[in-house]
Design a protein around this motif. Structure first.
Motif, PDB file in Angstrom:
ATOM      1  N   ARG A 109      -2.904  23.933 -17.462  1.00  0.00           N
ATOM      2  CA  ARG A 109      -1.664  23.787 -16.687  1.00  0.00           C
ATOM      3  C   ARG A 109      -1.952  23.890 -15.190  1.00  0.00           C
ATOM      4  O   ARG A 109      -1.449  23.096 -14.391  1.00  0.00           O
ATOM      5  N   ILE A 110      -2.781  24.856 -14.799  1.00  0.00           N
ATOM      6  CA  ILE A 110      -3.128  25.022 -13.385  1.00  0.00           C
ATOM      7  C   ILE A 110      -3.846  23.790 -12.857  1.00  0.00           C
ATOM      8  O   ILE A 110      -3.566  23.313 -11.747  1.00  0.00           O
ATOM      9  N   TYR A 111      -4.774  23.239 -13.666  1.00  0.00           N
ATOM     10  CA  TYR A 111      -5.520  22.059 -13.224  1.00  0.00           C
ATOM     11  C   TYR A 111      -4.578  20.892 -12.937  1.00  0.00           C
ATOM     12  O   TYR A 111      -4.668  20.252 -11.874  1.00  0.00           O
ATOM     13  N   PHE A 112      -3.667  20.600 -13.866  1.00  0.00           N
ATOM     14  CA  PHE A 112      -2.768  19.467 -13.675  1.00  0.00           C
ATOM     15  C   PHE A 112      -1.750  19.749 -12.571  1.00  0.00           C
ATOM     16  O   PHE A 112      -1.354  18.832 -11.839  1.00  0.00           O
ATOM     17  N   TYR A 113      -1.337  21.003 -12.426  1.00  0.00           N
ATOM     18  CA  TYR A 113      -0.424  21.348 -11.336  1.00  0.00           C
ATOM     19  C   TYR A 113      -1.101  21.138  -9.982  1.00  0.00           C
ATOM     20  O   TYR A 113      -0.507  20.584  -9.050  1.00  0.00           O
ATOM     21  N   VAL A 114      -2.354  21.596  -9.867  1.00  0.00           N
ATOM     22  CA  VAL A 114      -3.091  21.442  -8.611  1.00  0.00           C
ATOM     23  C   VAL A 114      -3.330  19.969  -8.302  1.00  0.00           C
ATOM     24  O   VAL A 114      -3.154  19.513  -7.168  1.00  0.00           O
ATOM     25  N   THR A 115      -3.726  19.201  -9.331  1.00  0.00           N
ATOM     26  CA  THR A 115      -3.950  17.764  -9.130  1.00  0.00           C
ATOM     27  C   THR A 115      -2.674  17.075  -8.673  1.00  0.00           C
ATOM     28  O   THR A 115      -2.684  16.281  -7.719  1.00  0.00           O
ATOM     29  N   GLY A 116      -1.573  17.376  -9.337  1.00  0.00           N
ATOM     30  CA  GLY A 116      -0.292  16.798  -8.940  1.00  0.00           C
ATOM     31  C   GLY A 116       0.099  17.190  -7.527  1.00  0.00           C
ATOM     32  O   GLY A 116       0.594  16.361  -6.752  1.00  0.00           O
ATOM     33  N   GLY A 117      -0.155  18.436  -7.176  1.00  0.00           N
ATOM     34  CA  GLY A 117       0.157  18.901  -5.828  1.00  0.00           C
ATOM     35  C   GLY A 117      -0.680  18.205  -4.766  1.00  0.00           C
ATOM     36  O   GLY A 117      -0.174  17.844  -3.690  1.00  0.00           O
ATOM     37  N   LEU A 118      -1.967  17.999  -5.046  1.00  0.00           N
ATOM     38  CA  LEU A 118      -2.844  17.329  -4.092  1.00  0.00           C
ATOM     39  C   LEU A 118      -2.441  15.866  -3.885  1.00  0.00           C
ATOM     40  O   LEU A 118      -2.489  15.343  -2.762  1.00  0.00           O
ATOM     41  N   ILE A 119      -2.046  15.201  -4.965  1.00  0.00           N
ATOM     42  CA  ILE A 119      -1.616  13.802  -4.858  1.00  0.00           C
ATOM     43  C   ILE A 119      -0.351  13.699  -4.007  1.00  0.00           C
ATOM     44  O   ILE A 119      -0.223  12.827  -3.139  1.00  0.00           O
ATOM     45  N   ALA A 120       0.602  14.621  -4.242  1.00  0.00           N
ATOM     46  CA  ALA A 120       1.825  14.646  -3.435  1.00  0.00           C
ATOM     47  C   ALA A 120       1.507  14.974  -1.978  1.00  0.00           C
ATOM     48  O   ALA A 120       2.097  14.400  -1.050  1.00  0.00           O
ATOM     49  N   LEU A 151       0.821  -1.206   0.000  1.00  0.00           N
ATOM     50  CA  LEU A 151       0.000   0.000   0.000  1.00  0.00           C
ATOM     51  C   LEU A 151       0.859   1.262   0.000  1.00  0.00           C
ATOM     52  O   LEU A 151       0.493   2.284  -0.591  1.00  0.00           O
ATOM     53  N   GLY A 152       2.018   1.193   0.659  1.00  0.00           N
ATOM     54  CA  GLY A 152       2.939   2.327   0.639  1.00  0.00           C
ATOM     55  C   GLY A 152       3.506   2.550  -0.752  1.00  0.00           C
ATOM     56  O   GLY A 152       3.637   3.686  -1.209  1.00  0.00           O
ATOM     57  N   SER A 153       3.866   1.465  -1.438  1.00  0.00           N
ATOM     58  CA  SER A 153       4.355   1.569  -2.814  1.00  0.00           C
ATOM     59  C   SER A 153       3.286   2.153  -3.732  1.00  0.00           C
ATOM     60  O   SER A 153       3.575   2.993  -4.586  1.00  0.00           O
ATOM     61  N   ASN A 154       2.050   1.702  -3.549  1.00  0.00           N
ATOM     62  CA  ASN A 154       0.969   2.200  -4.400  1.00  0.00           C
ATOM     63  C   ASN A 154       0.728   3.690  -4.199  1.00  0.00           C
ATOM     64  O   ASN A 154       0.530   4.432  -5.165  1.00  0.00           O
ATOM     65  N   LEU A 155       0.741   4.139  -2.941  1.00  0.00           N
ATOM     66  CA  LEU A 155       0.546   5.563  -2.680  1.00  0.00           C
ATOM     67  C   LEU A 155       1.705   6.374  -3.249  1.00  0.00           C
ATOM     68  O   LEU A 155       1.503   7.439  -3.832  1.00  0.00           O
ATOM     69  N   PHE A 156       2.920   5.846  -3.104  1.00  0.00           N
ATOM     70  CA  PHE A 156       4.088   6.528  -3.660  1.00  0.00           C
ATOM     71  C   PHE A 156       4.039   6.526  -5.186  1.00  0.00           C
ATOM     72  O   PHE A 156       4.404   7.516  -5.840  1.00  0.00           O
ATOM     73  N   ASN A 157       3.583   5.419  -5.776  1.00  0.00           N
ATOM     74  CA  ASN A 157       3.475   5.344  -7.230  1.00  0.00           C
ATOM     75  C   ASN A 157       2.528   6.411  -7.773  1.00  0.00           C
ATOM     76  O   ASN A 157       2.759   6.975  -8.855  1.00  0.00           O
ATOM     77  N   MET A 158       1.452   6.674  -7.038  1.00  0.00           N
ATOM     78  CA  MET A 158       0.517   7.705  -7.489  1.00  0.00           C
ATOM     79  C   MET A 158       1.168   9.086  -7.510  1.00  0.00           C
ATOM     80  O   MET A 158       0.821   9.937  -8.337  1.00  0.00           O
ATOM     81  N   VAL A 159       2.135   9.287  -6.614  1.00  0.00           N
ATOM     82  CA  VAL A 159       2.868  10.555  -6.592  1.00  0.00           C
ATOM     83  C   VAL A 159       3.653  10.750  -7.894  1.00  0.00           C
ATOM     84  O   VAL A 159       3.944  11.874  -8.295  1.00  0.00           O
ATOM     85  N   LEU A 160       3.977   9.640  -8.558  1.00  0.00           N
ATOM     86  CA  LEU A 160       4.726   9.735  -9.809  1.00  0.00           C
ATOM     87  C   LEU A 160       3.950  10.496 -10.878  1.00  0.00           C
ATOM     88  O   LEU A 160       4.534  11.103 -11.770  1.00  0.00           O
ATOM     89  N   PHE A 161       2.608  10.476 -10.785  1.00  0.00           N
ATOM     90  CA  PHE A 161       1.823  11.278 -11.711  1.00  0.00           C
ATOM     91  C   PHE A 161       2.072  12.762 -11.472  1.00  0.00           C
ATOM     92  O   PHE A 161       1.978  13.573 -12.392  1.00  0.00           O
ATOM     93  N   SER A 162       2.389  13.115 -10.238  1.00  0.00           N
ATOM     94  CA  SER A 162       2.713  14.508  -9.932  1.00  0.00           C
ATOM     95  C   SER A 162       3.939  14.952 -10.720  1.00  0.00           C
ATOM     96  O   SER A 162       4.018  16.095 -11.173  1.00  0.00           O
ATOM     97  N   ILE A 163       4.891  14.029 -10.882  1.00  0.00           N
ATOM     98  CA  ILE A 163       6.101  14.348 -11.641  1.00  0.00           C
ATOM     99  C   ILE A 163       5.759  14.635 -13.095  1.00  0.00           C
ATOM    100  O   ILE A 163       6.241  15.598 -13.696  1.00  0.00           O
ATOM    101  N   ILE A 164       4.890  13.791 -13.670  1.00  0.00           N
ATOM    102  CA  ILE A 164       4.474  14.013 -15.057  1.00  0.00           C
ATOM    103  C   ILE A 164       3.719  15.325 -15.185  1.00  0.00           C
ATOM    104  O   ILE A 164       3.972  16.134 -16.083  1.00  0.00           O
ATOM    105  N   TYR A 165       2.776  15.571 -14.274  1.00  0.00           N
ATOM    106  CA  TYR A 165       1.929  16.758 -14.348  1.00  0.00           C
ATOM    107  C   TYR A 165       2.717  18.043 -14.106  1.00  0.00           C
ATOM    108  O   TYR A 165       2.439  19.075 -14.727  1.00  0.00           O
ATOM    109  N   LEU A 166       3.707  17.997 -13.217  1.00  0.00           N
ATOM    110  CA  LEU A 166       4.439  19.208 -12.854  1.00  0.00           C
ATOM    111  C   LEU A 166       5.645  19.486 -13.744  1.00  0.00           C
ATOM    112  O   LEU A 166       5.970  20.649 -13.999  1.00  0.00           O
ATOM    113  N   PHE A 167       6.312  18.430 -14.214  1.00  0.00           N
ATOM    114  CA  PHE A 167       7.580  18.624 -14.919  1.00  0.00           C
ATOM    115  C   PHE A 167       7.552  18.227 -16.397  1.00  0.00           C
ATOM    116  O   PHE A 167       8.470  18.583 -17.135  1.00  0.00           O
TER     117      PHE A 167
END
Length: 352
Positions: free
Chosen positions: A317-328, A78-94
């Motif tokens: 851009r704002i939408y994906f940035y906010v989504t990525g930020g919330l996931i992180a 479950l920790g890996s899965n939650l961390f994996n979801m944070v990886l979408f933040s990388i795509i959305y932000l960078f």
């Protein structure tokens, strides 16, 4: 006192090896995507996802069979899965520009729905079957449903695609001239090396947890969960840099779904363990809550990516940035709350 720095340094060295191996494996998958007619969803969502989840598989197997501490498994998966979801933040932000330009297979939406069902199954396994002793010996019957759901996901994944999208290779490597056969052989070799590193990092995690006095579930989520997610992290960054966003999506989502299957396998081999695989403490409960929350955010963003024609506007851009930020933020909130006694060590109120 020497155990404090030595255990942590050893952990970091093996984690670095895992990162290096993962870079190579993701590069090989990207090359296979370009050199064959296999679909990006199959390569990223099944092949690469299963490969980058080898650390979760073998660390969970080691924790269950050799260390006899399967309380690490719940935190690990479950920790890996939650961390994996944070990886979408990388795509959305960078990598927002590449995200706008590249297509994403609709099968990823189906996989996200399967992931929602898998979370539901784990919650039922923990807070209904486990609490009410609806078990087959040590084995939780809900483990079978998890495997069935994952099998359905594989069945629905397209194996080929008619035309390859031009991924626009920007960073050619020394491997680009290799034949498909050579790439496959190297992929297998590096995957085996990743297995060895995964087994090693399980013992090192147990050492760090014992030395620093962390709880097993929290230690599994932080040290095993992050370390075993390094392949997904590295592969996501590498594939995104190479412009293969579809395979990056498949790698993350496919790894999350495959991880649940690992939990079922760990449950099968847990007869010698003191605790049950689905025994939930406060950390596991928080991982489920934040995992479901991040999953909902991801599903909405996938719907936007799939059905809205993105033009790279400020609003998008704002939408994906906010989504990525919330996931992180979800992941950070878990780390903070896991170290605070909230009085919900096993959350019995869920079953009434």
């Amino acid at each position: 006192m020497w155990q404090y720095p030595i255990s942590l340094i050893s952990y970091l060295v093996v984690a670095t090896i895992v990162v290096w191996l993962s870079i190579r494996l993701s590069t090989f998958v990207d090359l296979l995507d370009k050199k064959t007619n296999l679909s990006g969803a199959l390569l990223g969502g099944i092949l690469l996802a299963a490969t980058t989840s080898l650390p979760e598989l073998f660390t969970s197997f080691t924790a269950t069979v050799l260390v006899n501490n399967n309380s690490l498994v719940m935190g690990n998966i479950l920790g890996s899965n939650l961390f994996n979801m944070v990886l979408f933040s990388i795509i959305y932000l960078f990598f927002f520009k590449k995200l706008v330009d590249k297509k994403v297979d609709k099968v990823h939406l189906f996989t996200m729905l399967i992931i929602g069902l898998l979370y539901t199954t784990v919650i039922i396994a923990s807070f209904v079957f486990n609490f009410n002793n609806i078990l087959w010996g040590w084995f939780n019957p809900m483990s079978i449903l998890i495997v069935v759901l994952y099998a359905i996901n594989i069945w629905k994944t397209p194996k080929e695609e008619d035309a390859k999208e031009d991924e626009g290779e920007e960073n050619p490597t020394k491997f680009d001239k290799l034949s498909v056969k050579q790439i496959v052989v190297l992929f297998i070799i590096f995957a085996l090396a990743l297995i060895g590193a995964s087994i090693g990092i399980t013992y090192l995690t147990q050492w760090v947890v014992d030395v620093y006095g962390f709880g097993s579930t929290f230690g599994g989520a932080l040290f095993l969960g992050v370390a075993t997610s390094l392949p997904e992290l590295t592969a996501t960054i590498n594939l995104s840099k190479r412009g293969n966003i579809n395979a990056a999506y498949g790698n993350i989502i496919g790894s999350i779904s495959f991880n649940f299957c690992i939990m079922s396998l760990a449950d099968l081999f847990s007869w010698n363990c003191v605790t049950r695989t689905f025994a939930a403490d406060q950390s596991a409960f928080l991982l489920m809550v934040f995992g479901v929350g991040s999953g909902i955010l991801l599903l909405i963003s996938l719907l936007v990516k799939r059905f809205v024609v993105l033009k790279g506007s400020i609003g998008e851009r704002i939408y994906f940035y906010v989504t990525g930020g919330l996931i992180a933020a979800n992941y950070i909130a878990f780390l903070i709350l896991s170290n605070i006694d909230l009085g919900i060590s096993f959350a019995p109120f869920i079953v009434g």
